[in-house]
Design a protein around this motif. Sequence first.
Motif: not given
Length: 318
Positions: A108-111, A114-124, A197-209
């Motif tokens: 990602s473009l820090l800050p 930050r954290g897990r799966v930054p590309t997925n969070w940015a698209v979401m 900036g911002s901090y994001f945690g990981g994602r699980k398959p169930e989060d795709g509901r």
Amino acid sequence: MKARAVVFAYHNVGVRCLQVLLARGVDVALVVTHEDSPTENIWFGSVKSVAEEHGIDVITPADPKSPELRAAIAAAQPDFIFSFYYRHMLSVDLLALAARGAYNMHGSLLPKYRGRVPTNWAVMNGETDTGATLHEMAAKPDAGAIIGQTAVPILPDDTAAQVFDKVTVAAEQTLWRVLPALLAGEAPHLPNDLSQGSYFGGRKPEDGRLDWSKPAAEVYNLIRAVAPPYPGAFTELHGRRFVVARARLAAPGSPAAQAARDLPPGLHVSDNALFGVCGDSRAVSILELREQHPGRPDHETVLSPAQFAQFIDSSRQS
């Protein structure tokens, strides 16, 4: 004398950045990576294979805090430690073994992100750009000084996988550009202001509901953020699970957009077209729908509009 490094790496970013180090003449004494999980869809390159092709020692410790790992790194006597998409945080005690510093490549473009799966969070979250950042490692994740970063665009219909391909190239470009100065001890260490900036945690398959009551833009961003090869956005209907693998926001005036005005939120089929109606009465056109088989999330069948219509008709009759 060549700079000596220990490299923690995994995934495509790990492959490309390891290759950059080798191309720039860094003596990679040891590569630490992960064993591929049998339950994970392995769609990315192998750091272990690249290292072995170059005759580099490779270890795959289960515990990044084990005394055995620390001993192996200490024995390598690294000038630098690099982490390229390695999935575990490295302790400050471990980082201190690098005489000239420890650096991580973050997607990602820090800050920001930050954290897990930054590309997925940015698209979401509907971002229009992201990138890759090389930064100094610290006690907090993605919190150290910034050495360099490269931005890439996120187009309106990009999936997370497509954006990740761009981020991989951005990571390679960033490392290639800043590495000579870093090796020479001349690289700038720029502030990484976490308050901006911002901090994001990981994602699980169930989060795709999917929640069809949400606005169409939000629904669509989730679909493309977790589209295959990620686990996919899904919805359940009459006890069966359907994964929306490819989609697009329905254009104003299109048949799907017109039909959405008279239908409740959820998955629908009309005139041989699949679409989802969202909470703002806008539609998401579904270009590929898969049925996920019970107990076998890795086994999916692509359904045509006619097959889905047949399923709806049989469900109404039962």
